[in-house]
Design a protein around this motif. Sequence first.
Motif, PDB file in Angstrom:
ATOM      1  N   GLY A   1     -21.352 -27.666 -67.549  1.00 20.49           N
ATOM      2  CA  GLY A   1     -21.134 -26.192 -67.709  1.00 20.49           C
ATOM      3  C   GLY A   1     -20.423 -25.540 -66.110  1.00 20.49           C
ATOM      4  O   GLY A   1     -20.577 -26.391 -65.415  1.00 20.49           O
ATOM      5  N   SER A   2     -20.303 -24.363 -66.227  1.00 22.43           N
ATOM      6  CA  SER A   2     -20.150 -23.709 -65.040  1.00 22.43           C
ATOM      7  C   SER A   2     -20.690 -22.350 -64.768  1.00 22.43           C
ATOM      8  O   SER A   2     -21.360 -21.715 -65.565  1.00 22.43           O
ATOM      9  CB  SER A   2     -18.419 -23.313 -65.340  1.00 22.43           C
ATOM     10  N   LEU A   3     -20.845 -22.235 -63.468  1.00 18.39           N
ATOM     11  CA  LEU A   3     -21.552 -20.790 -63.043  1.00 18.39           C
ATOM     12  C   LEU A   3     -20.756 -20.275 -61.995  1.00 18.39           C
ATOM     13  O   LEU A   3     -19.859 -21.003 -61.063  1.00 18.39           O
ATOM     14  CB  LEU A   3     -22.937 -20.986 -62.482  1.00 18.39           C
ATOM     15  N   ARG A   4     -20.715 -19.027 -61.775  1.00 21.82           N
ATOM     16  CA  ARG A   4     -19.993 -18.214 -60.900  1.00 21.82           C
ATOM     17  C   ARG A   4     -20.977 -17.596 -59.689  1.00 21.82           C
ATOM     18  O   ARG A   4     -21.580 -16.600 -60.278  1.00 21.82           O
ATOM     19  CB  ARG A   4     -18.906 -17.412 -61.110  1.00 21.82           C
ATOM     20  N   LEU A   5     -21.242 -17.858 -58.559  1.00 23.68           N
ATOM     21  CA  LEU A   5     -22.026 -17.290 -57.744  1.00 23.68           C
ATOM     22  C   LEU A   5     -21.490 -16.275 -56.909  1.00 23.68           C
ATOM     23  O   LEU A   5     -20.285 -16.539 -56.497  1.00 23.68           O
ATOM     24  CB  LEU A   5     -22.991 -18.085 -56.805  1.00 23.68           C
TER      25      LEU A   5
ATOM     26  N   LYS B   1     -16.461 -31.438 -53.635  1.00 18.34           N
ATOM     27  CA  LYS B   1     -14.892 -31.190 -53.533  1.00 18.34           C
ATOM     28  C   LYS B   1     -14.401 -31.554 -54.932  1.00 18.34           C
ATOM     29  O   LYS B   1     -14.865 -32.480 -55.732  1.00 18.34           O
ATOM     30  CB  LYS B   1     -14.198 -32.365 -52.486  1.00 18.34           C
ATOM     31  N   GLY B   2     -13.588 -30.527 -55.503  1.00 18.39           N
ATOM     32  CA  GLY B   2     -13.029 -30.585 -56.900  1.00 18.39           C
ATOM     33  C   GLY B   2     -13.922 -29.928 -57.780  1.00 18.39           C
ATOM     34  O   GLY B   2     -13.340 -29.896 -59.089  1.00 18.39           O
ATOM     35  N   ARG B   3     -14.991 -29.700 -57.485  1.00 18.48           N
ATOM     36  CA  ARG B   3     -15.999 -29.226 -58.602  1.00 18.48           C
ATOM     37  C   ARG B   3     -16.195 -27.374 -58.264  1.00 18.48           C
ATOM     38  O   ARG B   3     -16.459 -26.770 -59.125  1.00 18.48           O
ATOM     39  CB  ARG B   3     -17.264 -29.829 -58.667  1.00 18.48           C
ATOM     40  N   PHE B   4     -16.469 -27.459 -56.942  1.00 16.41           N
ATOM     41  CA  PHE B   4     -16.814 -26.077 -56.303  1.00 16.41           C
ATOM     42  C   PHE B   4     -15.701 -25.575 -55.516  1.00 16.41           C
ATOM     43  O   PHE B   4     -14.756 -26.181 -54.939  1.00 16.41           O
ATOM     44  CB  PHE B   4     -17.873 -26.168 -55.513  1.00 16.41           C
ATOM     45  N   THR B   5     -15.406 -24.053 -55.971  1.00 20.15           N
ATOM     46  CA  THR B   5     -14.360 -23.504 -55.043  1.00 20.15           C
ATOM     47  C   THR B   5     -15.267 -22.153 -54.549  1.00 20.15           C
ATOM     48  O   THR B   5     -15.680 -21.358 -55.138  1.00 20.15           O
ATOM     49  CB  THR B   5     -13.424 -23.154 -55.989  1.00 20.15           C
ATOM     50  N   ILE B   6     -14.818 -22.002 -53.141  1.00 19.45           N
ATOM     51  CA  ILE B   6     -15.442 -20.979 -52.656  1.00 19.45           C
ATOM     52  C   ILE B   6     -14.222 -19.978 -52.228  1.00 19.45           C
ATOM     53  O   ILE B   6     -13.089 -20.337 -51.946  1.00 19.45           O
ATOM     54  CB  ILE B   6     -16.069 -21.229 -51.199  1.00 19.45           C
ATOM     55  N   SER B   7     -14.071 -18.604 -52.216  1.00 22.02           N
ATOM     56  CA  SER B   7     -13.428 -17.544 -52.084  1.00 22.02           C
ATOM     57  C   SER B   7     -14.078 -16.286 -51.480  1.00 22.02           C
ATOM     58  O   SER B   7     -15.277 -16.178 -51.505  1.00 22.02           O
ATOM     59  CB  SER B   7     -12.492 -17.287 -53.590  1.00 22.02           C
ATOM     60  N   ARG B   8     -13.426 -15.469 -51.104  1.00 27.73           N
ATOM     61  CA  ARG B   8     -13.639 -14.232 -50.470  1.00 27.73           C
ATOM     62  C   ARG B   8     -12.747 -13.085 -50.546  1.00 27.73           C
ATOM     63  O   ARG B   8     -11.460 -13.471 -50.774  1.00 27.73           O
ATOM     64  CB  ARG B   8     -14.086 -14.344 -48.831  1.00 27.73           C
ATOM     65  N   ASP B   9     -13.299 -12.058 -50.612  1.00 33.81           N
ATOM     66  CA  ASP B   9     -12.317 -10.757 -50.760  1.00 33.81           C
ATOM     67  C   ASP B   9     -12.961  -9.896 -49.539  1.00 33.81           C
ATOM     68  O   ASP B   9     -13.977  -9.264 -49.754  1.00 33.81           O
ATOM     69  CB  ASP B   9     -12.617 -10.153 -52.180  1.00 33.81           C
TER      70      ASP B   9
ATOM     71  N   ASN C   1     -15.955  -7.075 -49.580  1.00 31.20           N
ATOM     72  CA  ASN C   1     -16.975  -7.710 -48.704  1.00 31.20           C
ATOM     73  C   ASN C   1     -17.873  -8.479 -49.638  1.00 31.20           C
ATOM     74  O   ASN C   1     -19.305  -8.398 -49.772  1.00 31.20           O
ATOM     75  CB  ASN C   1     -17.798  -6.516 -48.020  1.00 31.20           C
ATOM     76  N   THR C   2     -16.985  -9.405 -50.195  1.00 32.00           N
ATOM     77  CA  THR C   2     -17.832 -10.224 -51.097  1.00 32.00           C
ATOM     78  C   THR C   2     -17.393 -11.910 -50.763  1.00 32.00           C
ATOM     79  O   THR C   2     -16.321 -11.975 -50.660  1.00 32.00           O
ATOM     80  CB  THR C   2     -17.635 -10.124 -52.854  1.00 32.00           C
ATOM     81  N   VAL C   3     -18.337 -12.816 -51.223  1.00 27.84           N
ATOM     82  CA  VAL C   3     -17.844 -14.182 -50.955  1.00 27.84           C
ATOM     83  C   VAL C   3     -18.193 -14.756 -52.391  1.00 27.84           C
ATOM     84  O   VAL C   3     -19.651 -14.297 -53.032  1.00 27.84           O
ATOM     85  CB  VAL C   3     -18.375 -14.873 -49.918  1.00 27.84           C
ATOM     86  N   SER C   4     -17.613 -15.582 -53.092  1.00 26.99           N
ATOM     87  CA  SER C   4     -18.236 -16.332 -54.322  1.00 26.99           C
ATOM     88  C   SER C   4     -18.050 -17.897 -54.357  1.00 26.99           C
ATOM     89  O   SER C   4     -17.237 -18.293 -53.599  1.00 26.99           O
ATOM     90  CB  SER C   4     -16.948 -15.746 -55.486  1.00 26.99           C
ATOM     91  N   LEU C   5     -18.685 -18.379 -55.281  1.00 31.84           N
ATOM     92  CA  LEU C   5     -18.844 -19.950 -55.438  1.00 31.84           C
ATOM     93  C   LEU C   5     -18.458 -20.349 -56.695  1.00 31.84           C
ATOM     94  O   LEU C   5     -19.563 -19.902 -57.481  1.00 31.84           O
ATOM     95  CB  LEU C   5     -19.975 -20.552 -54.696  1.00 31.84           C
ATOM     96  N   GLN C   6     -17.339 -20.663 -57.143  1.00 31.19           N
ATOM     97  CA  GLN C   6     -17.337 -21.191 -58.651  1.00 31.19           C
ATOM     98  C   GLN C   6     -17.732 -22.573 -58.615  1.00 31.19           C
ATOM     99  O   GLN C   6     -17.223 -23.335 -57.901  1.00 31.19           O
ATOM    100  CB  GLN C   6     -15.791 -21.148 -58.605  1.00 31.19           C
ATOM    101  N   MET C   7     -18.690 -22.906 -59.510  1.00 27.25           N
ATOM    102  CA  MET C   7     -19.111 -24.198 -59.759  1.00 27.25           C
ATOM    103  C   MET C   7     -18.718 -24.633 -61.108  1.00 27.25           C
ATOM    104  O   MET C   7     -19.256 -24.207 -61.728  1.00 27.25           O
ATOM    105  CB  MET C   7     -20.526 -24.182 -59.433  1.00 27.25           C
ATOM    106  N   ASN C   8     -18.068 -25.910 -61.174  1.00 25.14           N
ATOM    107  CA  ASN C   8     -17.543 -26.355 -62.422  1.00 25.14           C
ATOM    108  C   ASN C   8     -17.989 -27.699 -62.592  1.00 25.14           C
ATOM    109  O   ASN C   8     -18.724 -28.301 -61.461  1.00 25.14           O
ATOM    110  CB  ASN C   8     -16.318 -26.370 -62.638  1.00 25.14           C
ATOM    111  N   SER C   9     -18.270 -28.037 -63.768  1.00 21.44           N
ATOM    112  CA  SER C   9     -18.815 -29.729 -63.852  1.00 21.44           C
ATOM    113  C   SER C   9     -20.044 -29.802 -63.422  1.00 21.44           C
ATOM    114  O   SER C   9     -20.371 -30.974 -62.700  1.00 21.44           O
ATOM    115  CB  SER C   9     -17.967 -30.609 -63.577  1.00 21.44           C
ATOM    116  N   LEU C  10     -21.050 -28.874 -63.680  1.00 19.17           N
ATOM    117  CA  LEU C  10     -22.446 -28.694 -63.048  1.00 19.17           C
ATOM    118  C   LEU C  10     -23.235 -30.046 -63.492  1.00 19.17           C
ATOM    119  O   LEU C  10     -23.102 -30.664 -64.468  1.00 19.17           O
ATOM    120  CB  LEU C  10     -22.960 -27.725 -63.130  1.00 19.17           C
ATOM    121  N   LYS C  11     -23.981 -30.516 -62.560  1.00 23.54           N
ATOM    122  CA  LYS C  11     -24.920 -31.857 -62.717  1.00 23.54           C
ATOM    123  C   LYS C  11     -26.339 -31.387 -62.817  1.00 23.54           C
ATOM    124  O   LYS C  11     -26.491 -30.437 -61.975  1.00 23.54           O
ATOM    125  CB  LYS C  11     -24.387 -32.964 -61.974  1.00 23.54           C
ATOM    126  N   PRO C  12     -27.138 -32.071 -63.146  1.00 24.68           N
ATOM    127  CA  PRO C  12     -28.552 -31.658 -63.024  1.00 24.68           C
ATOM    128  C   PRO C  12     -28.877 -31.867 -61.394  1.00 24.68           C
ATOM    129  O   PRO C  12     -29.938 -30.979 -60.985  1.00 24.68           O
ATOM    130  CB  PRO C  12     -29.265 -32.768 -63.842  1.00 24.68           C
TER     131      PRO C  12
END
Length: 126
Positions: A16-20, A65-73, A77-88
């Motif tokens: 699954g995925s989560l966005r922090l 790499k390839g699973r997580f993407t960091i971005s900022r606005d 004043n925000t930074v995000s971490l998109q996490m895909n293909s999550l593993k235990p």
Amino acid sequence: QVQLVESGGGLVQAGGSLRLSCAASGRTFSNYAMGWFRQAPGKEREFVAVIKQSGRDAYYLDSMKGRFTISRDNAKNTVSLQMNSLKPEDTAVYYCAASSSDVISDYYFSFKYDYWGQGTQVTVSS
């Protein structure tokens, strides 16, 4: 002072995925490189990703790499971490942090960060 507040953690199934998200307040957000670290129970805090002040350059731990993407606005004043293909093994408390350094090699070390959020729990079930 910079205040950092993370959100977006939770429980997700493997694959699954989560966005922090991390909201910053206080000093000029765009002056800081923003990083994400994580800490699993019984383990040391581990670098995940960092994005430089302008948002043009980002660096990741190889396993992300390839699973997580960091971005900022910088306007929000925000930074995000998109996490895909999550593993235990991604289960941990995730922290955002702000670094005033301009040295790329600094970003991999937690002691090079000036401010930290309180963390948000991410749990990945198998």
